[in-house]
Write a protein that holds these residues in place. Sequence first.
Motif, PDB file in Angstrom:
ATOM      1  N   HIS A  59       5.971  -1.361   2.649  1.00  0.00           N
ATOM      2  CA  HIS A  59       6.066  -2.563   2.288  1.00  0.00           C
ATOM      3  C   HIS A  59       6.785  -2.285   0.512  1.00  0.00           C
ATOM      4  CE1 HIS A  59       3.772  -4.044   5.235  1.00  0.00           C
ATOM      5  NE2 HIS A  59       4.344  -4.770   5.572  1.00  0.00           N
ATOM      6  N   GLY A  60       6.446  -1.560   0.380  1.00  0.00           N
ATOM      7  CA  GLY A  60       7.129  -0.909  -0.969  1.00  0.00           C
ATOM      8  C   GLY A  60       6.107  -1.089  -2.389  1.00  0.00           C
ATOM      9  N   ALA A  61       6.304  -1.231  -3.304  1.00  0.00           N
ATOM     10  CA  ALA A  61       4.570  -1.470  -4.830  1.00  0.00           C
ATOM     11  C   ALA A  61       4.753  -2.661  -4.706  1.00  0.00           C
ATOM     12  CB  ALA A  61       6.093  -0.767  -6.205  1.00  0.00           C
ATOM     13  N   LYS A  75     -11.376  -6.636  -4.386  1.00  0.00           N
ATOM     14  CA  LYS A  75     -10.342  -5.739  -4.567  1.00  0.00           C
ATOM     15  C   LYS A  75     -11.121  -4.140  -5.095  1.00  0.00           C
ATOM     16  CE  LYS A  75      -8.151  -8.904  -6.743  1.00  0.00           C
ATOM     17  NZ  LYS A  75      -7.446  -9.728  -8.596  1.00  0.00           N
ATOM     18  N   GLY A  76     -12.421  -3.990  -5.634  1.00  0.00           N
ATOM     19  CA  GLY A  76     -13.655  -2.628  -5.667  1.00  0.00           C
ATOM     20  C   GLY A  76     -12.593  -1.726  -4.849  1.00  0.00           C
ATOM     21  N   ALA A  77     -12.867  -1.959  -2.947  1.00  0.00           N
ATOM     22  CA  ALA A  77     -12.631  -0.802  -2.023  1.00  0.00           C
ATOM     23  C   ALA A  77     -10.768  -1.130  -2.708  1.00  0.00           C
ATOM     24  CB  ALA A  77     -12.697  -1.505  -1.101  1.00  0.00           C
ATOM     25  N   ILE A  78      -9.877  -1.323  -3.284  1.00  0.00           N
ATOM     26  CA  ILE A  78      -8.916  -1.246  -3.534  1.00  0.00           C
ATOM     27  C   ILE A  78      -8.917   0.075  -3.931  1.00  0.00           C
ATOM     28  CG2 ILE A  78      -6.579  -2.276  -3.266  1.00  0.00           C
ATOM     29  CD1 ILE A  78      -6.756  -2.705  -1.089  1.00  0.00           C
ATOM     30  N   SER A  79      -9.681  -0.345  -5.381  1.00  0.00           N
ATOM     31  CA  SER A  79      -8.914   0.685  -5.845  1.00  0.00           C
ATOM     32  C   SER A  79     -10.365   1.679  -6.577  1.00  0.00           C
ATOM     33  CB  SER A  79     -10.637  -0.388  -7.777  1.00  0.00           C
ATOM     34  OG  SER A  79     -10.425   0.689  -8.525  1.00  0.00           O
ATOM     35  N   ARG A  80     -10.734   1.690  -5.173  1.00  0.00           N
ATOM     36  CA  ARG A  80     -11.550   3.486  -4.859  1.00  0.00           C
ATOM     37  C   ARG A  80     -10.257   4.261  -3.992  1.00  0.00           C
ATOM     38  NH1 ARG A  80     -15.717   0.159  -4.537  1.00  0.00           N
ATOM     39  NH2 ARG A  80     -15.385  -0.475  -2.222  1.00  0.00           N
ATOM     40  N   GLN A  81      -9.565   3.113  -3.265  1.00  0.00           N
ATOM     41  CA  GLN A  81      -8.585   3.744  -2.924  1.00  0.00           C
ATOM     42  C   GLN A  81      -8.030   4.235  -3.199  1.00  0.00           C
ATOM     43  OE1 GLN A  81      -8.337   2.430   1.316  1.00  0.00           O
ATOM     44  NE2 GLN A  81      -9.923   1.782   2.330  1.00  0.00           N
ATOM     45  N   VAL A  82      -7.069   3.325  -3.984  1.00  0.00           N
ATOM     46  CA  VAL A  82      -5.460   3.732  -5.220  1.00  0.00           C
ATOM     47  C   VAL A  82      -6.197   5.043  -5.899  1.00  0.00           C
ATOM     48  CG1 VAL A  82      -4.962   2.773  -7.083  1.00  0.00           C
ATOM     49  CG2 VAL A  82      -5.450   1.347  -4.685  1.00  0.00           C
ATOM     50  N   GLN A  83      -7.581   4.914  -6.490  1.00  0.00           N
ATOM     51  CA  GLN A  83      -8.082   6.608  -7.239  1.00  0.00           C
ATOM     52  C   GLN A  83      -8.123   7.403  -6.473  1.00  0.00           C
ATOM     53  OE1 GLN A  83      -8.197   6.080 -10.949  1.00  0.00           O
ATOM     54  NE2 GLN A  83      -7.872   8.488 -10.577  1.00  0.00           N
ATOM     55  N   HIS A  84      -8.306   7.360  -5.362  1.00  0.00           N
ATOM     56  CA  HIS A  84      -8.070   8.803  -4.732  1.00  0.00           C
ATOM     57  C   HIS A  84      -6.870   9.077  -4.415  1.00  0.00           C
ATOM     58  CE1 HIS A  84      -9.288  11.340  -1.128  1.00  0.00           C
ATOM     59  NE2 HIS A  84      -8.562  10.474  -0.557  1.00  0.00           N
ATOM     60  N   LEU A  85      -5.736   7.610  -4.167  1.00  0.00           N
ATOM     61  CA  LEU A  85      -4.160   8.400  -3.956  1.00  0.00           C
ATOM     62  C   LEU A  85      -3.868   8.730  -4.980  1.00  0.00           C
ATOM     63  CD1 LEU A  85      -3.084   5.297  -1.332  1.00  0.00           C
ATOM     64  CD2 LEU A  85      -3.407   8.078  -0.917  1.00  0.00           C
ATOM     65  N   LEU A  86      -4.073   8.338  -5.747  1.00  0.00           N
ATOM     66  CA  LEU A  86      -3.275   8.737  -7.216  1.00  0.00           C
ATOM     67  C   LEU A  86      -4.092   9.899  -7.745  1.00  0.00           C
ATOM     68  CD1 LEU A  86      -4.214   5.306 -10.037  1.00  0.00           C
ATOM     69  CD2 LEU A  86      -1.918   7.022  -9.762  1.00  0.00           C
ATOM     70  N   LEU A  88      -4.932  12.882  -5.581  1.00  0.00           N
ATOM     71  CA  LEU A  88      -3.731  13.349  -5.160  1.00  0.00           C
ATOM     72  C   LEU A  88      -2.844  13.736  -5.263  1.00  0.00           C
ATOM     73  CD1 LEU A  88      -5.598  12.608  -1.124  1.00  0.00           C
ATOM     74  CD2 LEU A  88      -5.801  14.533  -3.062  1.00  0.00           C
ATOM     75  N   GLY A  89      -2.018  12.510  -6.276  1.00  0.00           N
ATOM     76  CA  GLY A  89      -0.948  12.218  -6.675  1.00  0.00           C
ATOM     77  C   GLY A  89       0.345  12.035  -5.193  1.00  0.00           C
ATOM     78  N   LEU A  90      -0.069  10.932  -4.676  1.00  0.00           N
ATOM     79  CA  LEU A  90       0.835  10.055  -3.724  1.00  0.00           C
ATOM     80  C   LEU A  90       1.237   9.006  -3.623  1.00  0.00           C
ATOM     81  CD1 LEU A  90      -1.433  11.275  -0.244  1.00  0.00           C
ATOM     82  CD2 LEU A  90       0.648  12.578  -1.203  1.00  0.00           C
ATOM     83  N   VAL A  91       0.370   7.903  -4.630  1.00  0.00           N
ATOM     84  CA  VAL A  91       1.004   7.203  -5.464  1.00  0.00           C
ATOM     85  C   VAL A  91       1.113   6.600  -7.565  1.00  0.00           C
ATOM     86  CG1 VAL A  91      -0.101   5.563  -3.338  1.00  0.00           C
ATOM     87  CG2 VAL A  91      -0.948   6.232  -5.794  1.00  0.00           C
ATOM     88  N   ASP A  92       1.992   6.424  -7.602  1.00  0.00           N
ATOM     89  CA  ASP A  92       2.115   6.070  -8.861  1.00  0.00           C
ATOM     90  C   ASP A  92       1.538   4.728  -9.253  1.00  0.00           C
ATOM     91  OD1 ASP A  92       3.230   8.989  -9.553  1.00  0.00           O
ATOM     92  OD2 ASP A  92       5.364   8.232  -8.821  1.00  0.00           O
ATOM     93  N   ARG A  93       1.822   4.345 -10.588  1.00  0.00           N
ATOM     94  CA  ARG A  93       1.609   3.272 -11.275  1.00  0.00           C
ATOM     95  C   ARG A  93       2.389   2.866 -11.802  1.00  0.00           C
ATOM     96  NH1 ARG A  93      -5.306   2.671 -11.728  1.00  0.00           N
ATOM     97  NH2 ARG A  93      -6.308   1.850  -9.302  1.00  0.00           N
ATOM     98  N   SER A  94       2.905   1.361 -12.291  1.00  0.00           N
ATOM     99  CA  SER A  94       3.607   1.366 -13.380  1.00  0.00           C
ATOM    100  C   SER A  94       3.278   0.195 -13.662  1.00  0.00           C
ATOM    101  CB  SER A  94       5.135   1.755 -12.674  1.00  0.00           C
ATOM    102  OG  SER A  94       5.321   0.665 -11.772  1.00  0.00           O
ATOM    103  N   ALA A 102      -0.059  -6.430 -15.662  1.00  0.00           N
ATOM    104  CA  ALA A 102      -0.405  -6.082 -13.995  1.00  0.00           C
ATOM    105  C   ALA A 102       0.107  -4.760 -13.450  1.00  0.00           C
ATOM    106  CB  ALA A 102       0.130  -7.345 -12.881  1.00  0.00           C
ATOM    107  N   THR A 103       0.038  -4.072 -12.917  1.00  0.00           N
ATOM    108  CA  THR A 103       0.369  -2.801 -12.294  1.00  0.00           C
ATOM    109  C   THR A 103       0.176  -3.081 -11.111  1.00  0.00           C
ATOM    110  OG1 THR A 103      -1.722  -1.910 -12.069  1.00  0.00           O
ATOM    111  CG2 THR A 103      -1.064  -1.855 -14.061  1.00  0.00           C
ATOM    112  N   LEU A 104       2.126  -1.890 -10.885  1.00  0.00           N
ATOM    113  CA  LEU A 104       2.217  -1.745  -9.241  1.00  0.00           C
ATOM    114  C   LEU A 104       2.354   0.074  -8.641  1.00  0.00           C
ATOM    115  CD1 LEU A 104       6.251  -3.756  -9.846  1.00  0.00           C
ATOM    116  CD2 LEU A 104       3.080  -4.303  -8.593  1.00  0.00           C
ATOM    117  N   VAL A 105       1.319  -0.586  -7.966  1.00  0.00           N
ATOM    118  CA  VAL A 105       1.526   0.699  -7.004  1.00  0.00           C
ATOM    119  C   VAL A 105       2.133   1.053  -6.087  1.00  0.00           C
ATOM    120  CG1 VAL A 105      -0.147   2.150  -5.745  1.00  0.00           C
ATOM    121  CG2 VAL A 105      -1.219   0.204  -7.492  1.00  0.00           C
TER     122      VAL A 105
END
Length: 154
Positions: A59-61, A75-86, A88-94, A102-105
Motif C-alpha cells: 500500500h505504500g507509505a 495505535k499502541g499496538a501499531i506503534s510497538r510493531q512499527v518500532q520493532h520494524l524500525l 530491524l531496519g525494515l521501515v523508515d519514518r518521514s 504527522a509521520t509516514l511509515v
Amino acid sequence: MTTSQVASEAVRADLLGGLEQEVGVMIRRIRRVIGERARSVHPELQSSSYLMLTWLNQHGAQRASAMAEAFGIDKGAISRQVQHLLDLGLVDRSPDPADGRATLVSVTADAAARIAEVNEDRRRWLDDRLGDWPEQDLSEFVRMLASYNAALDA
C-alpha cells in the motif's frame, strides 16, 4: 420434515464440518508459513510485524492511524510493531508532506527486495506443489476461495 430433508441436512452438516476441518488445517499451515516467511525477511521479524510490513509494501507509505484502521488494532499496538520494524531496519519514518505534524511509515528498499524474493520463492514452491493442477482448476479454486472469504465478510 421428510426423510430426504433430514438426510440432506445431515449431508450438509457433514460437509460444513469437513469445511471447518480443512480450514483449520489451512490456518495452521498459514501460521507456519507466515513465520517462515518472516524469518526469511529477517531472522528476528515477528509474524505479526511481517504482516504489517507486507501490507505497507503493498500500500505504500502510511500513517499509523491508517494502519490501525486497516488492521483493526489500537495505535499502541501499531506503534510497538512499527518500532520493532524500525529496530530491524525494515521501515523508515518521514514527515507527511500533507501534514507536517504527522509521520509516514514506509518499507525500506532492502525490505522490499527481501519481500519480493520471499514472494517469488513461495510462488515457485506453490507452483511445484500445484504443478499438475490445470489452470482452470486453479482459477476455480481461487474464485471459490474468494467467494468463501466474501461470504464470511458479509
